[in-house]
Scaffold this active site. Structure first.
Site, PDB file in Angstrom:
ATOM      1  N   ASP A  61     -11.158  -1.579  14.078  1.00 17.70           N
ATOM      2  CA  ASP A  61     -11.068  -3.038  13.908  1.00 17.70           C
ATOM      3  C   ASP A  61     -10.789  -3.639  15.278  1.00 17.70           C
ATOM      4  OD1 ASP A  61     -10.296  -5.648  13.450  1.00 17.70           O
ATOM      5  OD2 ASP A  61      -8.885  -5.173  11.838  1.00 17.70           O
TER       6      ASP A  61
ATOM      7  N   GLU B 224     -15.368  -5.246   5.849  1.00 20.88           N
ATOM      8  CA  GLU B 224     -14.413  -5.290   4.754  1.00 20.88           C
ATOM      9  C   GLU B 224     -14.183  -6.742   4.303  1.00 20.88           C
ATOM     10  OE1 GLU B 224     -10.675  -3.417   5.732  1.00 20.88           O
ATOM     11  OE2 GLU B 224     -10.161  -3.250   3.613  1.00 20.88           O
TER      12      GLU B 224
ATOM     13  N   ASN C 128      -4.661  -8.170   9.901  1.00 22.83           N
ATOM     14  CA  ASN C 128      -3.483  -7.787   9.138  1.00 22.83           C
ATOM     15  C   ASN C 128      -3.100  -6.328   9.405  1.00 22.83           C
ATOM     16  OD1 ASN C 128      -4.502  -5.818   6.914  1.00 22.83           O
ATOM     17  ND2 ASN C 128      -6.042  -7.393   7.079  1.00 22.83           N
TER      18      ASN C 128
ATOM     19  N   LYS D 163     -12.523  -1.430  -3.522  1.00 25.38           N
ATOM     20  CA  LYS D 163     -11.629  -0.392  -2.974  1.00 25.38           C
ATOM     21  C   LYS D 163     -10.243  -0.573  -3.559  1.00 25.38           C
ATOM     22  CE  LYS D 163     -10.079  -0.252   1.512  1.00 25.38           C
ATOM     23  NZ  LYS D 163     -10.365  -0.214   2.957  1.00 25.38           N
TER      24      LYS D 163
ATOM     25  N   LYS E  41      -0.741   0.760  32.202  1.00 27.03           N
ATOM     26  CA  LYS E  41      -1.041   2.199  32.251  1.00 27.03           C
ATOM     27  C   LYS E  41      -1.934   2.603  31.083  1.00 27.03           C
ATOM     28  CE  LYS E  41       2.888   4.480  34.429  1.00 27.03           C
ATOM     29  NZ  LYS E  41       4.011   5.406  34.137  1.00 27.03           N
TER      30      LYS E  41
ATOM     31  N   GLU F  36      -9.052   2.660  11.195  1.00 27.44           N
ATOM     32  CA  GLU F  36      -8.483   1.311  11.329  1.00 27.44           C
ATOM     33  C   GLU F  36      -7.217   1.296  12.168  1.00 27.44           C
ATOM     34  OE1 GLU F  36      -7.675   0.859   6.972  1.00 27.44           O
ATOM     35  OE2 GLU F  36      -5.701   0.211   7.643  1.00 27.44           O
TER      36      GLU F  36
ATOM     37  N   ASN G  87       0.861  -1.176   0.000  1.00 32.31           N
ATOM     38  CA  ASN G  87       0.000   0.000   0.000  1.00 32.31           C
ATOM     39  C   ASN G  87       0.899   1.228   0.000  1.00 32.31           C
ATOM     40  OD1 ASN G  87       0.661   0.697   2.709  1.00 32.31           O
ATOM     41  ND2 ASN G  87      -1.020  -0.529   3.536  1.00 32.31           N
TER      42      ASN G  87
ATOM     43  N   GLU H 136     -10.397   7.308   2.009  1.00 36.70           N
ATOM     44  CA  GLU H 136     -10.008   6.690   3.301  1.00 36.70           C
ATOM     45  C   GLU H 136      -8.614   7.060   3.776  1.00 36.70           C
ATOM     46  OE1 GLU H 136     -10.843   2.479   3.422  1.00 36.70           O
ATOM     47  OE2 GLU H 136      -9.111   2.053   4.686  1.00 36.70           O
TER      48      GLU H 136
END
Ligand SMILES: O=C([O-])CC(=O)C(=O)O
Ligand SMILES: [Mg+2]
Length: 388
Positions: A291, A340, A53, A181, A100, A264, A19, A238
């Site tokens: 996600d 998705e 992923n 997409k 924490k 995401e 990507n 996106e």
């Protein structure tokens, strides 16, 4: 009842795709199995989990910190008051003791792996598909009988030209998907525009396109890109900029007139809240992609849904990243917009039950107890090797 053992292993989900930010050549996931002492059909109930992923296997965190924390707890503190089932909310508290706030990172991924396995076991022990259990416990009792999914692909790939990109997208339509997409931000603006036009050229009427920049753009480029593509009637634009740059998202939202999507890479209730407070997202048209399998699991996701409601957002604006069956169950049980899907990528963890083909962009869920992994044979074969 009690947990008898927890096994985990690291599994590759590598592929040569890229990507705008990363390639997936070294991508891994942790696959985990929780074995309980509850017997069904002569076999112990086992819940399975894995991470989505985009983040690497958090096996070390699981082995060194979270699994011991669970196994060292008083078994009574992990189960429902009547002792008949695991309690995901109590388990979440136990796992998160001595952690924490803030800085969510890989720990949120590790906790998500355990959470998925816990919900799978819980639904199997109740002998319900998880989507039905979720609708009964947290929803209206009614489930969606099919879930909208879109084909997420259009990755950069060595020697992939416009024709190959078009062929890929035609393949998704042939599989029954309606909307597709594609990645942007990994080539020049002019090249990306050509790629977008090539895909739009082959989409039939009624099909739509989303574009995903994977957080690559700075504000000026994100605005310029938005200007260039605003007339294409994209379904959404996106993750234009860094996922934690709420200022960028808010400024871009003022200028880009159509739907945007992000979330995401926000791994906690607090991060999601900040997006809603400061990101300028519009509850009438934008989409949220948190996600749960990267972000502390469904226990945290339920809190995110509550937070969204308080801020006037419908659960129907949520369409999670990740393409896995846990989010598909959440979508069907808790009235999300959809889920998705990555046809042919991130296998065997991506994808849904073998027996249901995608039809006009929707998929059905099997009526088996749990998340439904047993109905996806290549995934189930792999899950059976955990601990072996
Ligand atoms: O390429 C990736 O990391 C996956 C992604 O952004 C998506 O599915 O939206
Ligand atoms: Mg994305």
């Amino acid at each position: 009842m009690k947990i008898v053992k927890i096994d985990v292993k690291t599994v590759p989900i590598s592929s040569p795709i890229r990507n705008a930010y990363i390639d997936f050549s070294k991508m891994t996931t942790s696959a985990l199995a929780i074995t309980t002492d509850i017997m069904k059909d002569g076999k112990p109930v086992v819940g399975y989990g894995f991470n989505s992923n985009g983040r690497y296997a958090p096996t070390c965190l699981l082995e060194e910190r979270f699994i011991p924390r669970l196994l060292e707890a008083n078994p009574k503190d992990l189960v429902t008051d009547d002792g008949s089932n695991l309690d995901p909310h109590k388990i979440h508290k136990i796992i998160m003791a001595n952690e924490k706030p803030g800085g969510h990172g890989e720990r949120a991924v590790a906790v998500g792996v355990i959470d998925m396995a816990v919900w799978d076991a819980v639904a199997k022990i109740e002998e319900k598909p998880l989507y039905q259990l979720l609708a009964d416990r947290y929803g209206t009792g009614k489930t969606d009988d099919k879930v909208y999914i879109y084909a997420a692909g259009g990755y950069y790939f060595p020697d992939k030209g416009l024709t190959e990109l078009q062929d890929e997208m035609k393949g998704y339509l042939d599989l029954g998907y309606r909307d597709v997409k594609m990645k942007v931000g990994g080539a020049s603006l002019n090249e990306d525009v050509k790629r977008i036009e090539a895909v739009l050229d082959i989409l039939p009427k009624g099909s739509g396109l989303m574009v995903d920049a994977n957080g690559r753009f700075d504000l000026d480029y994100a605005i310029e890109f938005g200007e260039k593509v605003k007339d294409y009637e994209l379904i959404w634009y996106e993750e234009a900029g860094d996922p934690l740059d709420y200022h960028l998202q808010a400024e871009l939202s003022k200028r880009y007139p159509h739907a945007m999507a992000t979330g995401e890479n926000l791994f906690s209730l607090q991060d999601a809240t900040n997006l809603i407070r400061y990101g300028g997202m519009n509850p009438e048209k934008d989409f949220l992609q948190f996600d749960c399998a990267l972000s502390y699991g469904l226990v945290e996701y339920l809190q995110i849904l509550d937070m969204l409601k308080e801020h006037g957002w419908s659960s129907r604006r949520c369409i999670p990243h990740g393409g896995h069956q846990l989010s598909l169950n959440i979508a069907a049980g808790l009235e999300l917009h959809g889920n998705e899907s990555y046809p042919g990528v991130f296998e065997p963890f991506g994808g849904f039950a073998d027996r249901y083909a995608v039809e006009d962009g929707y998929v059905r869920l099997p009526e088996v107890p749990g998340i439904g992994f047993e109905e996806k044979s290549n995934l189930y074969d792999l899950l059976l090797t955990i601990g072996k």
